[in-house]
Motif scaffolding. Structure first.
Motif, mmCIF file in Angstrom:
data_model
loop_
_atom_site.group_PDB
_atom_site.id
_atom_site.type_symbol
_atom_site.label_atom_id
_atom_site.label_comp_id
_atom_site.label_asym_id
_atom_site.label_seq_id
_atom_site.Cartn_x
_atom_site.Cartn_y
_atom_site.Cartn_z
ATOM 1 N N ARG A 179 -4.904 -2.148 -7.999
ATOM 2 C CA ARG A 179 -4.390 -1.559 -6.889
ATOM 3 C C ARG A 179 -5.112 -3.020 -5.980
ATOM 4 N NH1 ARG A 179 -8.776 2.426 -7.939
ATOM 5 N NH2 ARG A 179 -7.405 4.745 -7.112
ATOM 6 N N PHE A 180 -5.692 -3.779 -6.720
ATOM 7 C CA PHE A 180 -6.611 -5.047 -5.692
ATOM 8 C C PHE A 180 -6.211 -6.511 -6.962
ATOM 9 C CE2 PHE A 180 -9.326 -1.604 -4.457
ATOM 10 C CZ PHE A 180 -8.220 -0.738 -3.629
ATOM 11 N N ARG B 205 0.999 -2.286 -1.149
ATOM 12 C CA ARG B 205 1.188 -0.554 -1.396
ATOM 13 C C ARG B 205 -1.031 -0.255 -1.142
ATOM 14 N NH1 ARG B 205 4.079 -0.286 -7.109
ATOM 15 N NH2 ARG B 205 3.060 -2.362 -7.059
ATOM 16 N N SER B 206 -1.578 -1.083 -1.834
ATOM 17 C CA SER B 206 -2.526 -0.652 -1.430
ATOM 18 C C SER B 206 -3.863 -1.452 0.012
ATOM 19 C CB SER B 206 -4.205 -1.399 -2.347
ATOM 20 O OG SER B 206 -3.927 -2.753 -2.431
ATOM 21 N N GLN C 182 -5.078 -4.056 0.564
ATOM 22 C CA GLN C 182 -5.569 -4.840 0.826
ATOM 23 C C GLN C 182 -5.721 -5.951 1.832
ATOM 24 O OE1 GLN C 182 -6.134 -7.264 -3.418
ATOM 25 N NE2 GLN C 182 -8.151 -8.052 -2.300
ATOM 26 N N GLY D 199 -6.911 4.581 -1.800
ATOM 27 C CA GLY D 199 -6.574 3.628 -2.499
ATOM 28 C C GLY D 199 -6.934 1.981 -2.102
ATOM 29 N N ASN D 200 -7.392 2.021 -0.609
ATOM 30 C CA ASN D 200 -7.414 1.101 -0.019
ATOM 31 C C ASN D 200 -8.749 0.244 0.112
ATOM 32 O OD1 ASN D 200 -7.216 3.179 1.845
ATOM 33 N ND2 ASN D 200 -8.059 2.327 2.656
ATOM 34 N N SER E 47 -3.694 3.924 2.019
ATOM 35 C CA SER E 47 -3.314 4.324 1.214
ATOM 36 C C SER E 47 -3.879 5.681 0.208
ATOM 37 C CB SER E 47 -3.434 3.013 0.212
ATOM 38 O OG SER E 47 -2.378 2.859 -1.185
ATOM 39 N N GLU F 127 -3.467 8.198 -3.041
ATOM 40 C CA GLU F 127 -3.367 8.624 -4.930
ATOM 41 C C GLU F 127 -3.122 9.499 -4.635
ATOM 42 O OE1 GLU F 127 -5.301 5.777 -6.826
ATOM 43 O OE2 GLU F 127 -4.691 3.347 -5.551
ATOM 44 N N ILE G 114 1.731 6.871 -4.704
ATOM 45 C CA ILE G 114 1.204 6.681 -3.242
ATOM 46 C C ILE G 114 1.980 7.172 -2.008
ATOM 47 C CG2 ILE G 114 0.272 4.652 -2.064
ATOM 48 C CD1 ILE G 114 0.203 3.320 -4.835
ATOM 49 N N ARG H 143 1.512 6.641 1.613
ATOM 50 C CA ARG H 143 1.163 6.183 2.528
ATOM 51 C C ARG H 143 0.801 6.085 4.180
ATOM 52 N NH1 ARG H 143 3.812 -0.052 2.638
ATOM 53 N NH2 ARG H 143 5.535 0.762 2.947
#
Ligand SMILES: *Cc1c(COP(=O)(O)O)cnc(C)c1O
Length: 428
Positions: free
Chosen positions: A163-164, A189-190, A192, A346-347, A359, A361, A386, A388
């Motif tokens: 993720r990160f 995606r995440s 971050q 997931g963020n 995000s 999941e 994912i 969003r």
């Protein structure tokens, strides 16, 4: 971190809308009466002001022909420069450090062609393994053009959790073989946010040039590219900036690099007064204008004239405040309503690390997205799992955020997603 308190009622959502200082900006946009748009991070919606400036430009073409270049309401010849000035505060740059030109991928090619100077042992480019594919393709082809093997010369920092990206890992990879670093500001995606200030400082301590892809942050969060000493940046204007499909991109070059020879030259990089001398000797513009290539796509610049006015009017600080509030509320509702249904946020939750979207999941993400669309919610799906969701400060209401989570809950409780295949569409 700001702590807000909410109640699990639609009244609470309505109250948040009543307190929202930006609520009136919803009327500036064309919103569908029947659906809730949560995809402004992929393609921002049309505003009335953007529509108007596009029509202005069409009118000038209709009425002035070639004279639109200098005599149009928004003279085309200076449009890339004037939009650069308008964009500067969004990235924290000086007005002459920004140009609206090219596209994200083309601007990346230009900037790598300009800033990548393999020298002795320093021949590698550092990126990350979660970056957007187009950026990676561009970096690989730039390496190939210089005769290097991308397998050995593109170093991609690994993610520890998929993720990160950990800044420590990026810094550890800044060896004396690295000539250039290209990273996203916000992971697509995440969501971050990378610590651009710190990464730039660390890169510069080691004599490495660094640039950032701002596609998922410009128009959503504040930046200080100039003060952070970021060498270069590039971004697209069709996501958070609502410039329309295929809208012309943005690039930034720090003023200390002014005069650096463009890697890819073309006549629009000329000093404006010299361009029409038609000389075969290129007289490069002094500032960021030097990194333009050919004739700008005027029709794809035109909506930005009006759209950027909205950003200037409100200012990125207030946009960011509302965006944080929207995503905070969305995450709170997800925690309350969708617990034990297989979702993971997931963020990053931390405000300093969280971009403009949530995000979400889930192993059935592809078909949950299809079910959401059938329920008139427009999210987007990013493989492998994912969803969003981007509530946009200018046009998403708190009531819509409430409604999205209610519809999502119904989809899960009634297993409506089971009517669809768990596969993505061609354009996801
Ligand atoms: C959207 C996006 C792009 C798209 O590039 P184009 O040249 O505009 O097609 C590239 N990189 C990132 C990180 C993006 O989010």
């Amino acid at each position: 971190m700001t702590e807000y308190t909410y109640e699990l009622t639609i009244d609470c959502a309505n109250k948040l809308d009543e307190q929202d200082e930006l609520a009136s900006y919803r009327q500036e946009f064309y919103l569908s009466a029947s659906s809730i748009y949560m995809d402004g991070n992929s393609l921002g919606l049309l505003s009335k002001r953007a529509e108007q400036t596009l029509l202005d430009v069409l009118d000038d073409w209709k009425n002035l022909g070639i004279d639109g270049w200098m005599k149009g309401k928004h003279p085309w010849f200076h449009l890339s420069e004037s939009l650069g000035v308008k964009s500067a505060s969004l990235v924290g740059a000086l007005p002459e450090e920004v140009m609206v030109t090219g596209s994200t991928t083309v601007n990346l090619h230009q900037l790598v062609a300009t800033f990548y100077k393999p020298d002795g042992k320093r021949t590698k480019i550092l990126a990350d393994e979660l970056n957007f594919p187009s950026d990676i393709y561009a970096l690989k082809s730039q390496l190939q053009l210089r005769g290097f093997d991308p397998d050995t010369h593109l170093v991609q920092v690994k993610s520890r959790d998929g993720r990160f990206i950990d800044e420590e890992d990026v810094i550890a990879a800044m060896t004396d073989e690295i000539a250039l670093i290209v990273l996203p500001t916000v992971l697509y995606r995440s969501g971050q946010i990378l610590d651009m200030k710190r990464l730039t400082e660390e890169a510069h301590k080691r004599g490495i040039m660094i640039g950032f892809d701002g596609c998922h942050s410009v128009g959503a969060i504040p930046h200080h590219f100039h003060d952070w000493n970021v060498d270069f940046g590039y971004w697209c204007n069709y996501k958070y900036l609502n410039g329309g499909p295929g809208s012309v991109g943005g690039l930034y070059v720090h003023e200390r690099h002014f005069g650096k020879e463009a890697g890819l030259s073309g006549w629009f990089g000329s000093q404006k007064e010299k361009q029409f001398d038609m000389n075969h000797t290129f007289t490069q513009a002094e500032a960021a204008g030097a990194y333009q290539i050919g004739t700008p796509h005027i029709m794809s610049l035109a909506p930005l004239i009006g759209s950027l006015d909205l950003f200037l009017e409100v200012g990125i600080k207030r946009i960011r405040e509302k965006s944080l509030r929207l995503t905070d509320y969305l995450m709170w509702l997800i925690d309350q309503e969708l617990a034990d249904m297989g979702f993971t946020i997931g963020n990053p939750r931390d405000e300093k690390r969280r971009g403009g979207h949530v995000s979400l999941e889930h192993k059935e993400a592809a078909r949950i997205c299809k079910a959401l669309k059938a329920e008139n919610v427009i999210p987007d799906f990013r493989a492998p799992h994912i969803i969003r969701l981007a509530p946009v400060a200018f046009y998403t209401s708190f009531t819509e955020v409430w409604e999205v989570v209610q519809r999502l809950k119904t989809i899960m409780v009634e297993k409506k997603y089971e009517h669809y295949k768990n596969e993505r569409e061609v354009v996801a």
